[in-house]
Write a protein that holds these residues in place. Structure first.
Motif, PDB file in Angstrom:
ATOM      1  N   TYR A 126      -7.490 -14.537 -12.432  1.00  0.00           N
ATOM      2  CA  TYR A 126      -6.682 -13.569 -13.171  1.00  0.00           C
ATOM      3  C   TYR A 126      -5.308 -14.185 -13.425  1.00  0.00           C
ATOM      4  CZ  TYR A 126      -4.046  -9.416 -14.452  1.00  0.00           C
ATOM      5  OH  TYR A 126      -3.251  -8.517 -15.113  1.00  0.00           O
ATOM      6  N   VAL A 127      -4.827 -14.079 -14.647  1.00  0.00           N
ATOM      7  CA  VAL A 127      -3.507 -14.599 -15.002  1.00  0.00           C
ATOM      8  C   VAL A 127      -2.507 -13.446 -15.022  1.00  0.00           C
ATOM      9  CG1 VAL A 127      -2.145 -15.829 -16.716  1.00  0.00           C
ATOM     10  CG2 VAL A 127      -4.542 -16.442 -16.367  1.00  0.00           C
ATOM     11  N   GLY A 137       4.792  -7.006 -15.781  1.00  0.00           N
ATOM     12  CA  GLY A 137       4.605  -5.680 -15.216  1.00  0.00           C
ATOM     13  C   GLY A 137       3.538  -5.612 -14.144  1.00  0.00           C
ATOM     14  N   ASP A 138       2.785  -6.692 -13.941  1.00  0.00           N
ATOM     15  CA  ASP A 138       1.736  -6.696 -12.924  1.00  0.00           C
ATOM     16  C   ASP A 138       2.323  -6.676 -11.512  1.00  0.00           C
ATOM     17  OD1 ASP A 138      -0.573  -6.650 -14.412  1.00  0.00           O
ATOM     18  OD2 ASP A 138      -0.778  -8.825 -14.517  1.00  0.00           O
ATOM     19  N   THR A 139       1.622  -6.003 -10.612  1.00  0.00           N
ATOM     20  CA  THR A 139       1.927  -6.052  -9.185  1.00  0.00           C
ATOM     21  C   THR A 139       0.630  -6.359  -8.438  1.00  0.00           C
ATOM     22  OG1 THR A 139       1.487  -3.684  -8.821  1.00  0.00           O
ATOM     23  CG2 THR A 139       3.750  -4.317  -9.432  1.00  0.00           C
ATOM     24  N   LEU A 140       0.753  -6.872  -7.233  1.00  0.00           N
ATOM     25  CA  LEU A 140      -0.440  -7.181  -6.455  1.00  0.00           C
ATOM     26  C   LEU A 140      -1.298  -5.940  -6.219  1.00  0.00           C
ATOM     27  CD1 LEU A 140       0.365  -9.755  -3.618  1.00  0.00           C
ATOM     28  CD2 LEU A 140      -1.138 -10.026  -5.594  1.00  0.00           C
ATOM     29  N   ARG A 185       5.468 -11.177  -4.225  1.00  0.00           N
ATOM     30  CA  ARG A 185       6.143 -11.594  -5.459  1.00  0.00           C
ATOM     31  C   ARG A 185       5.190 -12.361  -6.366  1.00  0.00           C
ATOM     32  NH1 ARG A 185      10.392 -12.689  -1.808  1.00  0.00           N
ATOM     33  NH2 ARG A 185       9.845 -14.911  -1.813  1.00  0.00           N
ATOM     34  N   LEU A 186       5.245 -12.048  -7.669  1.00  0.00           N
ATOM     35  CA  LEU A 186       4.392 -12.703  -8.654  1.00  0.00           C
ATOM     36  C   LEU A 186       5.242 -13.255  -9.793  1.00  0.00           C
ATOM     37  CD1 LEU A 186       1.514 -10.068  -8.955  1.00  0.00           C
ATOM     38  CD2 LEU A 186       1.477 -12.196  -7.654  1.00  0.00           C
ATOM     39  N   GLN A 187       4.695 -14.237 -10.491  1.00  0.00           N
ATOM     40  CA  GLN A 187       5.349 -14.795 -11.662  1.00  0.00           C
ATOM     41  C   GLN A 187       4.413 -14.688 -12.856  1.00  0.00           C
ATOM     42  OE1 GLN A 187       6.339 -18.821 -10.605  1.00  0.00           O
ATOM     43  NE2 GLN A 187       8.205 -18.225  -9.540  1.00  0.00           N
ATOM     44  N   GLY A 209       2.187 -15.585 -15.738  1.00  0.00           N
ATOM     45  CA  GLY A 209       1.434 -16.820 -15.975  1.00  0.00           C
ATOM     46  C   GLY A 209       0.799 -17.371 -14.712  1.00  0.00           C
ATOM     47  N   GLN A 210       1.155 -16.818 -13.561  1.00  0.00           N
ATOM     48  CA  GLN A 210       0.577 -17.273 -12.285  1.00  0.00           C
ATOM     49  C   GLN A 210      -0.917 -16.965 -12.253  1.00  0.00           C
ATOM     50  OE1 GLN A 210       2.618 -15.630  -8.932  1.00  0.00           O
ATOM     51  NE2 GLN A 210       1.174 -16.446  -7.432  1.00  0.00           N
ATOM     52  N   GLN A 211      -1.717 -17.889 -11.752  1.00  0.00           N
ATOM     53  CA  GLN A 211      -3.161 -17.715 -11.686  1.00  0.00           C
ATOM     54  C   GLN A 211      -3.569 -17.279 -10.277  1.00  0.00           C
ATOM     55  OE1 GLN A 211      -4.678 -21.481 -12.943  1.00  0.00           O
ATOM     56  NE2 GLN A 211      -3.836 -21.302 -15.007  1.00  0.00           N
ATOM     57  N   LEU A 212      -4.358 -16.212 -10.215  1.00  0.00           N
ATOM     58  CA  LEU A 212      -4.814 -15.685  -8.939  1.00  0.00           C
ATOM     59  C   LEU A 212      -6.328 -15.752  -8.845  1.00  0.00           C
ATOM     60  CD1 LEU A 212      -2.653 -12.416  -8.690  1.00  0.00           C
ATOM     61  CD2 LEU A 212      -2.177 -14.621  -7.581  1.00  0.00           C
ATOM     62  N   PHE A 213      -6.828 -16.192  -7.692  1.00  0.00           N
ATOM     63  CA  PHE A 213      -8.253 -16.097  -7.432  1.00  0.00           C
ATOM     64  C   PHE A 213      -8.539 -14.714  -6.869  1.00  0.00           C
ATOM     65  CE2 PHE A 213      -7.734 -20.744  -7.203  1.00  0.00           C
ATOM     66  CZ  PHE A 213      -8.752 -21.126  -8.058  1.00  0.00           C
ATOM     67  N   LEU A 214      -9.472 -13.998  -7.485  1.00  0.00           N
ATOM     68  CA  LEU A 214      -9.765 -12.617  -7.089  1.00  0.00           C
ATOM     69  C   LEU A 214     -10.806 -12.576  -5.977  1.00  0.00           C
ATOM     70  CD1 LEU A 214      -9.922 -11.075 -10.661  1.00  0.00           C
ATOM     71  CD2 LEU A 214      -8.009 -11.026  -9.055  1.00  0.00           C
TER      72      LEU A 214
END
Length: 227
Positions: free
Chosen positions: A186-187, A191-194, A218-220, A222-227
């Motif tokens: 997920y990129v 406005g996204d939060t964890l 904290r998120l940035q 464009g940050q890529q997250l493994f779900l």
């Protein structure tokens, strides 16, 4: 008009770089099939030495490390979410660092053996009783999520990992159909939060932090997250 065209070209360039980055990250992902193939012998040997089911070792490692794709797996060789010191200069993390994945596997077993709440499992259960092992490890407080044991059991059943618990486990194979799932990326958007990402994808903040080696929320963009 020239200024507008320049801005458009810049945004197209940025967008193109982001797409390339996402494609590269996806291409570098370790698939479930590749993870099992790479580490099944290590899990089987550990089972034969210590009695802990190979299916448990593999399922917990796959779940906690996102098939070896999480940041703590990549940078710290930590495949089991065990906390402790590390010397990494690449990421800041509360998770333990290892010189090799093999060291992480061995420390997981040592971790269970040195804890009073789990050491008794080695005396009470055989290597084929993976369900009892999962429930015992869950009761010990190894993971805080109430759905942890169900996810680990689901991992074992989905990928036929209990085949490795049999006497002929070294020869056991899993089918390509069973191993078709890939870890999802997920990129992060504005406005996204964890917590919001976790709700949308049916997971938890803690799981996202663990899968991605995050020590805070904290998120940035464009940050890529493994779900």
């Amino acid at each position: 008009m020239k200024k507008i065209n320049s801005v458009l070209r810049t945004w197209c360039l940025v967008g193109g770089l982001m797409i390339i980055g996402i494609m590269q990250a996806a291409a570098q992902q370790i698939s479930p099939a590749a993870y099992i193939q790479q580490y099944k012998d290590m899990a089987i040997n550990s089972m034969r030495t210590h009695g802990l089911p190979a299916s448990i070792i593999l399922a917990i490692a796959m779940h906690e490390s996102a098939y070896g794709n999480s940041r703590i797996a990549h940078h710290l060789n930590n495949h089991f979410g065990i906390k402790g010191p590390n010397n990494s200069k690449v990421i800041r993390s509360a998770y333990k660092g290892y010189d090799s994945v093999e060291e992480s596997y061995q420390d997981f077993i040592d971790f269970l053996k040195r804890r009073e709440s789990t050491q008794e499992l080695f005396e009470e259960h055989e290597s084929h009783e993976y369900r009892e092992w999962v429930r015992g490890i869950a009761r010990s407080g190894y993971a805080q999520s109430p759905s942890w044991s169900a996810k680990v059991l689901g991992m074992i059943q989905k990928y036929n990992l209990d085949a490795f618990d049999r006497v002929d486990g070294a020869e056991a194979e899993t089918t390509d159909a069973d191993l078709s799932s890939e870890p999802e990326i997920y990129v992060v958007k504005k406005g996204d939060t964890l917590s919001a990402i976790a709700r949308r994808h049916g997971t938890t903040v803690k799981a996202l932090q663990l899968n991605n080696g995050l020590s805070n929320s904290r998120l940035q963009i464009g940050q890529q997250l493994f779900l």
